[in-house]
Enzyme design. Structure first.
Site, PDB file in Angstrom:
ATOM      1  N   LYS A  20       0.831  -1.216   0.000  1.00 59.59           N
ATOM      2  CA  LYS A  20       0.000   0.000   0.000  1.00 59.59           C
ATOM      3  C   LYS A  20       0.862   1.262   0.000  1.00 59.59           C
ATOM      4  O   LYS A  20       0.618   2.185  -0.773  1.00 59.59           O
ATOM      5  CB  LYS A  20      -0.933  -0.032   1.221  1.00 59.59           C
ATOM      6  CG  LYS A  20      -1.894   1.133   1.291  1.00 59.59           C
ATOM      7  CD  LYS A  20      -3.141   0.784   2.078  1.00 59.59           C
ATOM      8  CE  LYS A  20      -2.972   0.922   3.578  1.00 59.59           C
ATOM      9  NZ  LYS A  20      -2.810   2.323   4.024  1.00 59.59           N
ATOM     10  N   GLY A  92      -5.285   8.073   5.319  1.00 63.90           N
ATOM     11  CA  GLY A  92      -4.372   9.012   5.967  1.00 63.90           C
ATOM     12  C   GLY A  92      -3.125   9.256   5.134  1.00 63.90           C
ATOM     13  O   GLY A  92      -2.598  10.369   5.087  1.00 63.90           O
ATOM     14  N   ARG A 120      -8.820  12.509  12.247  1.00 63.15           N
ATOM     15  CA  ARG A 120      -7.390  12.239  12.477  1.00 63.15           C
ATOM     16  C   ARG A 120      -6.576  13.542  12.445  1.00 63.15           C
ATOM     17  O   ARG A 120      -6.944  14.497  11.773  1.00 63.15           O
ATOM     18  CB  ARG A 120      -6.880  11.210  11.449  1.00 63.15           C
ATOM     19  CG  ARG A 120      -7.563   9.867  11.687  1.00 63.15           C
ATOM     20  CD  ARG A 120      -7.086   8.816  10.744  1.00 63.15           C
ATOM     21  NE  ARG A 120      -5.697   8.475  10.963  1.00 63.15           N
ATOM     22  CZ  ARG A 120      -5.008   7.662  10.164  1.00 63.15           C
ATOM     23  NH1 ARG A 120      -5.605   7.121   9.108  1.00 63.15           N
ATOM     24  NH2 ARG A 120      -3.753   7.373  10.429  1.00 63.15           N
ATOM     25  N   SER A 163       6.993   9.679  11.920  1.00 62.55           N
ATOM     26  CA  SER A 163       5.922   9.360  10.969  1.00 62.55           C
ATOM     27  C   SER A 163       6.429   9.474   9.546  1.00 62.55           C
ATOM     28  O   SER A 163       6.873  10.553   9.113  1.00 62.55           O
ATOM     29  CB  SER A 163       4.739  10.317  11.172  1.00 62.55           C
ATOM     30  OG  SER A 163       3.920  10.327  10.031  1.00 62.55           O
ATOM     31  N   GLN A 165       4.573   9.364   7.031  1.00 63.04           N
ATOM     32  CA  GLN A 165       3.629  10.196   6.272  1.00 63.04           C
ATOM     33  C   GLN A 165       4.048  11.660   6.346  1.00 63.04           C
ATOM     34  O   GLN A 165       4.026  12.372   5.345  1.00 63.04           O
ATOM     35  CB  GLN A 165       2.218  10.007   6.825  1.00 63.04           C
ATOM     36  CG  GLN A 165       1.689   8.601   6.590  1.00 63.04           C
ATOM     37  CD  GLN A 165       0.278   8.401   7.102  1.00 63.04           C
ATOM     38  OE1 GLN A 165      -0.272   9.259   7.793  1.00 63.04           O
ATOM     39  NE2 GLN A 165      -0.317   7.278   6.771  1.00 63.04           N
ATOM     40  N   ASP A 315       1.830  -0.716  12.092  1.00 59.93           N
ATOM     41  CA  ASP A 315       0.533  -1.246  11.629  1.00 59.93           C
ATOM     42  C   ASP A 315       0.296  -2.694  12.050  1.00 59.93           C
ATOM     43  O   ASP A 315      -0.799  -3.228  11.851  1.00 59.93           O
ATOM     44  CB  ASP A 315       0.449  -1.157  10.093  1.00 59.93           C
ATOM     45  CG  ASP A 315       0.350   0.280   9.628  1.00 59.93           C
ATOM     46  OD1 ASP A 315      -0.090   1.126  10.417  1.00 59.93           O
ATOM     47  OD2 ASP A 315       0.717   0.559   8.475  1.00 59.93           O
ATOM     48  N   LYS A 342      -4.546   6.109  14.619  1.00 55.18           N
ATOM     49  CA  LYS A 342      -4.603   5.436  13.314  1.00 55.18           C
ATOM     50  C   LYS A 342      -6.051   5.451  12.814  1.00 55.18           C
ATOM     51  O   LYS A 342      -6.840   6.276  13.244  1.00 55.18           O
ATOM     52  CB  LYS A 342      -4.053   4.013  13.448  1.00 55.18           C
ATOM     53  CG  LYS A 342      -2.557   3.995  13.742  1.00 55.18           C
ATOM     54  CD  LYS A 342      -1.786   4.564  12.575  1.00 55.18           C
ATOM     55  CE  LYS A 342      -0.308   4.678  12.875  1.00 55.18           C
ATOM     56  NZ  LYS A 342       0.399   5.336  11.774  1.00 55.18           N
ATOM     57  N   ARG A 390      -7.469  -3.036   9.721  1.00 55.06           N
ATOM     58  CA  ARG A 390      -6.488  -3.932  10.364  1.00 55.06           C
ATOM     59  C   ARG A 390      -7.059  -4.583  11.632  1.00 55.06           C
ATOM     60  O   ARG A 390      -6.717  -5.705  11.963  1.00 55.06           O
ATOM     61  CB  ARG A 390      -5.182  -3.192  10.659  1.00 55.06           C
ATOM     62  CG  ARG A 390      -4.519  -2.701   9.360  1.00 55.06           C
ATOM     63  CD  ARG A 390      -3.054  -2.414   9.511  1.00 55.06           C
ATOM     64  NE  ARG A 390      -2.605  -1.535   8.440  1.00 55.06           N
ATOM     65  CZ  ARG A 390      -2.289  -1.930   7.205  1.00 55.06           C
ATOM     66  NH1 ARG A 390      -2.352  -3.190   6.879  1.00 55.06           N
ATOM     67  NH2 ARG A 390      -1.900  -1.041   6.295  1.00 55.06           N
TER      68      ARG A 390
HETATM   69  C1  S3P Z   1       2.398   4.935   6.122  1.00 55.38           C
HETATM   70  C2  S3P Z   1       2.986   5.281   7.315  1.00 55.38           C
HETATM   71  C3  S3P Z   1       2.463   4.889   8.628  1.00 55.38           C
HETATM   72  C4  S3P Z   1       1.469   3.740   8.528  1.00 55.38           C
HETATM   73  C5  S3P Z   1       0.498   3.919   7.403  1.00 55.38           C
HETATM   74  C6  S3P Z   1       1.214   4.065   6.081  1.00 55.38           C
HETATM   75  C7  S3P Z   1       2.985   5.424   4.870  1.00 55.38           C
HETATM   76  O1  S3P Z   1       1.808   5.998   9.216  1.00 55.38           O
HETATM   77  O2  S3P Z   1       0.765   3.601   9.751  1.00 55.38           O
HETATM   78  O3  S3P Z   1      -0.385   2.812   7.340  1.00 55.38           O
HETATM   79  O4  S3P Z   1       2.643   4.896   3.792  1.00 55.38           O
HETATM   80  O5  S3P Z   1       3.823   6.337   4.924  1.00 55.38           O
HETATM   81  P1  S3P Z   1       2.644   7.098  10.034  1.00 55.38           P
HETATM   82  O6  S3P Z   1       3.733   7.515   9.170  1.00 55.38           O
HETATM   83  O7  S3P Z   1       1.713   8.234  10.299  1.00 55.38           O
HETATM   84  O8  S3P Z   1       3.074   6.393  11.278  1.00 55.38           O
END
Ligand code: S3P
Length: 432
Positions: A20, A92, A120, A163, A165, A315, A342, A390
């Site tokens: 993903k 997210g 969130r 993070s 993200q 995750d 999450k 999940r």
């Molecule tokens: C992800 C980073 C994680 C993870 C999410 C996917 C990504 O989140 O929990 O399912 O693709 O960068 P965080 O970076 O906010 O921890």
């Protein structure tokens, strides 16, 4: 969805879908690069399709067929203002990455999401971007979020929250920002964005010092597209791995799984617990580590996992909690604060649903304690998921040992793994 007890183990070779995280990046980065990108094995789940539709709505030509998609990238400044708000469903990753990308474009964007995504936290991405002169406003810290694209100023940003993200949003913003942006990670998180940007010719440099990582990226350099083979998702594999471990007479093989060392905490944790897992055929694909994984039923021990594991497997705690429920000794998982923000408050739902299944467990200071037993008696077989994919998949696996469990709102599984039910049933699961 009802997950029933299975008496035999699970056996065979389930198909695990594309990763993903890499799928999101495989859409975003080629969309602002130059050239045509052919992507194979992209995950076609709801979350990823939201990213895909977002880029299409900003004028990117994307052709899709069953097996592959083609993205016709035209450079850093080729995106156009979407005519409507950009709806991102439950995703997210789409929200944080696109906020970064769009903050340094020359137009206005409004991002919205479903009721879970709209709760969130988004200031974690808008605050560091606003330090770079971005013009982002949130609604009480969440979506809807308005981005008035502007010229950003390259800065030194210290990431307060571990993070990927947030880091990735900042990297995407920096691509279209003059000068050198420095991002310091105090804890290392998944590095798929850095790997892909490097291979697309970005001016990016990484240095690790102890547990810190310093990333320097010089913006305004055009990227060149490359074809991408998305490896299969370790996070989706996790449900099959644990299901095989806790059910007797199981043996499964998982092919072409992403084994990026910033993501593989679950495998390390399970091996620490004595799991019979073999990592086979290690190789590199698009600079991502990939392997095949063989898993056989195992008698697991409990374990004490420090918070350094949390960033490597955030995750996977819902499914690791299921594994720990069938171990010989208690487990402690430390430093799980991020689990609360999450797709649901995962720490709360893990505790509530485990207790309903008769598992003794508690939480103290964001640490999760699990005390396994040999004889569980399910108190309430209704599993509350709050539409979190999940949690739903983890408790489907719990159902193979303690079923029937009635997994509520399980359609959320489509956000990351549309074929989950079929794949588990194909190899011995009984989910109706
Ligand atoms: C992800 C980073 C994680 C993870 C999410 C996917 C990504 O989140 O929990 O399912 O693709 O960068 P965080 O970076 O906010 O921890």
């Amino acid at each position: 969805m009802i997950s029933h007890l299975i008496s035999e183990g699970i056996n065979g070779e389930p198909n695990i879908p594309g990763d993903k995280s890499i799928s999101h990046r495989s859409i975003i980065i080629p969309s602002i690069s130059n050239g045509i990108c052919e992507i194979n094995n992209i995950l076609k789940s709801e979350d990823v399709l939201h990213t895909l539709n977002a880029l299409k709505s900003m004028g990117v030509k994307i052709e899709e067929d069953k097996k592959k998609i083609l993205i016709y990238g035209k450079g850093l400044n080729s995106l156009k203002e979407a005519t409507n708000e950009i709806y991102l469903g439950n995703s997210g990753t789409s929200a944080r990455l696109l906020t970064g990308l769009l903050s340094s474009q020359k137009f206005k964007s409004v991002l919205t999401g479903d009721s879970s995504l709209s709760k969130r936290p988004m200031k974690r991405i808008s605050d560091p971007l606003n330090k770079m002169n971005a013009k982002i406003t949130t609604t009480n810290g969440s979506l809807p979020l308005t981005i008035n694209g502007s010229n950003l100023i390259a800065r030194n940003i210290d990431l307060e929250i571990p993070s990927a993200q947030i880091k990735s949003g900042l990297l995407l913003a920096s691509l279209n920002t003059s000068g050198e942006t420095t991002i310091t990670e105090n804890k290392i998180t998944r590095d798929h964005t850095e790997i892909m940007l490097e291979s697309f010719g970005s001016n990016i440099k990484m240095k690790k010092i102890d547990n810190k990582k310093i990333i320097k990226i010089v913006g305004k350099k055009e990227l060149t597209s490359k074809n991408i083979d998305v490896p299969n998702d370790l996070s989706s594999s996790a449900f099959f791995i644990v299901c095989a471990l806790i059910n007797k007479n199981s043996r499964i093989i998982l092919k072409n799984i992403n084994n990026n060392p910033t993501r593989n905490g679950l495998i390390l944790a399970l091996m620490k617990m004595g799991a019979n897992i073999q990592i086979l055929n290690k190789r590199l694909n698009n600079n991502e580590q990939v392997c095949d994984i063989e898993v056989c039923s195992s008698e697991l021990n409990g374990c004490d996992l420090g918070e350094e594991f949390a960033d490597l497997m955030i995750d996977e705690y819902p499914i690791l909690a299921i594994a720990a429920s069938f171990a010989k000794t208690p487990s402690i998982f430390r430093g799980l604060k991020e689990l609360r923000v999450k797709e649901s408050d995962r720490l709360k739902l893990i505790l509530m649903n485990l207790k309903n299944c008769g598992v003794e467990c508690k939480e103290e200071n964001d640490n999760l304690f699990i005390y396994p037993s040999k004889n569980y008696s399910v108190k309430n077989n209704i599993i509350r998921t709050d539409f979190d994919h999940r949690i739903a998949m983890a408790f489907c696996v719990m159902g193979t040992k303690l079923g029937p469990l009635n997994i509520k709102d399980s359609e959320s599984i489509n956000t990351s793994f549309p074929g989950f039910l079929n794949e588990l049933n194909k190899i011995g699961g009984k989910i109706l």
